[in-house]
Design a protein around this motif. Sequence first.
Motif, PDB file in Angstrom:
ATOM      1  N   HIS A  37      -9.623   3.812  -6.973  1.00  0.00           N
ATOM      2  CA  HIS A  37      -9.207   4.390  -5.666  1.00  0.00           C
ATOM      3  C   HIS A  37      -8.492   3.623  -5.298  1.00  0.00           C
ATOM      4  O   HIS A  37      -7.088   4.231  -4.859  1.00  0.00           O
ATOM      5  CB  HIS A  37     -10.049   3.459  -4.315  1.00  0.00           C
ATOM      6  CG  HIS A  37     -11.762   4.618  -4.839  1.00  0.00           C
ATOM      7  ND1 HIS A  37     -12.680   4.120  -5.335  1.00  0.00           N
ATOM      8  CD2 HIS A  37     -11.816   5.754  -3.843  1.00  0.00           C
ATOM      9  CE1 HIS A  37     -13.394   4.452  -4.990  1.00  0.00           C
ATOM     10  NE2 HIS A  37     -13.434   5.510  -4.862  1.00  0.00           N
ATOM     11  N   MET A  38      -7.478   2.740  -5.987  1.00  0.00           N
ATOM     12  CA  MET A  38      -6.331   2.178  -6.222  1.00  0.00           C
ATOM     13  C   MET A  38      -4.879   3.425  -6.586  1.00  0.00           C
ATOM     14  O   MET A  38      -4.904   3.799  -7.352  1.00  0.00           O
ATOM     15  CB  MET A  38      -5.144   1.090  -7.105  1.00  0.00           C
ATOM     16  CG  MET A  38      -6.389  -0.060  -6.326  1.00  0.00           C
ATOM     17  SD  MET A  38      -5.889  -0.753  -5.187  1.00  0.00           S
ATOM     18  CE  MET A  38      -4.988  -1.707  -5.471  1.00  0.00           C
ATOM     19  N   ARG A  39      -4.094   3.659  -6.115  1.00  0.00           N
ATOM     20  CA  ARG A  39      -3.312   4.402  -6.239  1.00  0.00           C
ATOM     21  C   ARG A  39      -2.017   3.942  -6.853  1.00  0.00           C
ATOM     22  O   ARG A  39      -1.362   2.929  -6.551  1.00  0.00           O
ATOM     23  CB  ARG A  39      -2.546   5.013  -5.779  1.00  0.00           C
ATOM     24  CG  ARG A  39      -3.704   5.881  -3.885  1.00  0.00           C
ATOM     25  CD  ARG A  39      -2.915   6.953  -3.380  1.00  0.00           C
ATOM     26  NE  ARG A  39      -2.129   5.943  -2.349  1.00  0.00           N
ATOM     27  CZ  ARG A  39      -0.686   6.328  -0.936  1.00  0.00           C
ATOM     28  NH1 ARG A  39      -0.769   7.590  -1.016  1.00  0.00           N
ATOM     29  NH2 ARG A  39      -0.918   5.602  -0.384  1.00  0.00           N
ATOM     30  N   GLU A  66       5.991   3.287  -1.676  1.00  0.00           N
ATOM     31  CA  GLU A  66       4.287   2.847  -1.543  1.00  0.00           C
ATOM     32  C   GLU A  66       4.021   2.804  -2.351  1.00  0.00           C
ATOM     33  O   GLU A  66       3.686   3.319  -3.616  1.00  0.00           O
ATOM     34  CB  GLU A  66       3.683   4.194  -0.553  1.00  0.00           C
ATOM     35  CG  GLU A  66       4.297   4.240   0.607  1.00  0.00           C
ATOM     36  CD  GLU A  66       3.171   5.255   1.508  1.00  0.00           C
ATOM     37  OE1 GLU A  66       2.908   6.510   1.166  1.00  0.00           O
ATOM     38  OE2 GLU A  66       3.045   5.680   2.533  1.00  0.00           O
ATOM     39  N   LYS A  67       2.781   1.480  -2.529  1.00  0.00           N
ATOM     40  CA  LYS A  67       2.085   1.338  -3.764  1.00  0.00           C
ATOM     41  C   LYS A  67       0.474   0.607  -2.896  1.00  0.00           C
ATOM     42  O   LYS A  67       1.082  -0.301  -1.605  1.00  0.00           O
ATOM     43  CB  LYS A  67       2.426   0.250  -4.700  1.00  0.00           C
ATOM     44  CG  LYS A  67       1.954  -0.794  -5.848  1.00  0.00           C
ATOM     45  CD  LYS A  67       2.931  -1.641  -6.616  1.00  0.00           C
ATOM     46  CE  LYS A  67       2.249  -1.821  -6.411  1.00  0.00           C
ATOM     47  NZ  LYS A  67       0.914  -1.680  -8.077  1.00  0.00           N
ATOM     48  N   ASP A  68      -0.330   0.739  -3.178  1.00  0.00           N
ATOM     49  CA  ASP A  68      -1.544  -0.129  -3.095  1.00  0.00           C
ATOM     50  C   ASP A  68      -1.208  -1.390  -3.519  1.00  0.00           C
ATOM     51  O   ASP A  68      -1.245  -1.546  -4.137  1.00  0.00           O
ATOM     52  CB  ASP A  68      -2.797   1.020  -3.556  1.00  0.00           C
ATOM     53  CG  ASP A  68      -2.611   2.324  -2.552  1.00  0.00           C
ATOM     54  OD1 ASP A  68      -2.546   2.127  -1.576  1.00  0.00           O
ATOM     55  OD2 ASP A  68      -3.584   3.606  -2.689  1.00  0.00           O
ATOM     56  N   ARG A  75      -8.008  -2.879   0.325  1.00  0.00           N
ATOM     57  CA  ARG A  75      -6.698  -2.206  -0.392  1.00  0.00           C
ATOM     58  C   ARG A  75      -6.028  -1.825   1.498  1.00  0.00           C
ATOM     59  O   ARG A  75      -5.962  -1.922   1.881  1.00  0.00           O
ATOM     60  CB  ARG A  75      -7.270  -1.050  -0.147  1.00  0.00           C
ATOM     61  CG  ARG A  75      -6.210   0.106  -1.063  1.00  0.00           C
ATOM     62  CD  ARG A  75      -6.593   1.050  -1.746  1.00  0.00           C
ATOM     63  NE  ARG A  75      -6.751   1.781  -0.415  1.00  0.00           N
ATOM     64  CZ  ARG A  75      -7.125   3.348  -1.097  1.00  0.00           C
ATOM     65  NH1 ARG A  75      -7.477   3.672  -2.217  1.00  0.00           N
ATOM     66  NH2 ARG A  75      -7.618   4.666  -0.261  1.00  0.00           N
ATOM     67  N   THR A  77      -2.010  -0.156   1.499  1.00  0.00           N
ATOM     68  CA  THR A  77      -0.849   0.505   0.845  1.00  0.00           C
ATOM     69  C   THR A  77       0.888  -0.430   2.123  1.00  0.00           C
ATOM     70  O   THR A  77       0.619   0.101   3.267  1.00  0.00           O
ATOM     71  CB  THR A  77      -1.184   1.544   1.734  1.00  0.00           C
ATOM     72  OG1 THR A  77      -2.151   1.769   1.502  1.00  0.00           O
ATOM     73  CG2 THR A  77      -0.369   2.714   1.084  1.00  0.00           C
ATOM     74  N   GLY A  98      -3.804  -0.265   6.362  1.00  0.00           N
ATOM     75  CA  GLY A  98      -5.051  -0.358   5.444  1.00  0.00           C
ATOM     76  C   GLY A  98      -5.981   0.445   6.787  1.00  0.00           C
ATOM     77  O   GLY A  98      -6.282   0.166   8.163  1.00  0.00           O
TER      78      GLY A  98
END
Length: 283
Positions: A37-39, A66-68, A75, A77, A98
């Motif tokens: 689920h981490m982008r 953007e980063k998770d 989590r 973002t 989040g």
Amino acid sequence: LSLSLSLSLSLSLSLSLMVALMLLTPVVAAAASQEKHMRMPTHTAELRSSNILDGPALEHARAKWEKDVMVNEHRLTLGITYDYPSSENFVSELSFRGSAPGDLMYDLHIHNPLAKDTDTRVTHLDLTQILSQGFVAMASVFHDGPLAHGFRPSLLRVKELSFFHTAGVVNVQPCWLPQEHIARLKIGQGRVRRRCPISLQLDRNLKEGTNSLEIGARRVMDGRMIAARVFPMAKRLRVVYTDSRFEEDANWEVTGIFGKSNDNAADSVVGPLGITFKRSWQW
């Protein structure tokens, strides 16, 4: 005897390995689930033109990263945005988005965190709480000053408070905007907020005693969307058309504003007042 000892050692090692695998399986599965689920980091770029009726020109450019990330098993973002030409420094906005325990979602934006002018360093926080029976409570607040100088309750402002609920085939969202003294009622079709095919917005300014009305329509097609919004009091029409099939890996958007060129003139011409283009892409 040696054969029996070897068999015992092999059986013991096999059992130990099986137990270790059984103990590690939930941990590995949880880590794999989080990783799933981490982008990956996303990059977005955007170019917007000025009103082409006044002569086309590049008016605005934006880049966003953007980063998770994981913070205490939650989590988050993280986003960094640069706007040209409005940004005084490389970073025009920091964002954190989040979910907290208890179905509480947050969206924090810190505008111009590196600006020298403290008046432009404003922090916005949007909170969304999912309640029972399909109710959703939302609050939008902002701190009218830089957090680098400390949190001051006297600078905390409430921008909007609202509730969202579906009532059969329609949804209803009453809102209160205390800074503008406006009581607002949104009514839309369907069960999803901000994606209504047909919507209606009624505003009542309690301070000035005036009313305003907005009527919206939205149609989604394959790779395209057209949305229109009518402002009867101001005699204005806003139409937005987006197309992601015109160019591969890019999204084009054209916005048109239509109405009278001069509301005070009897001979004013009804026509386009402004047309702008926007091109955005993500990788």
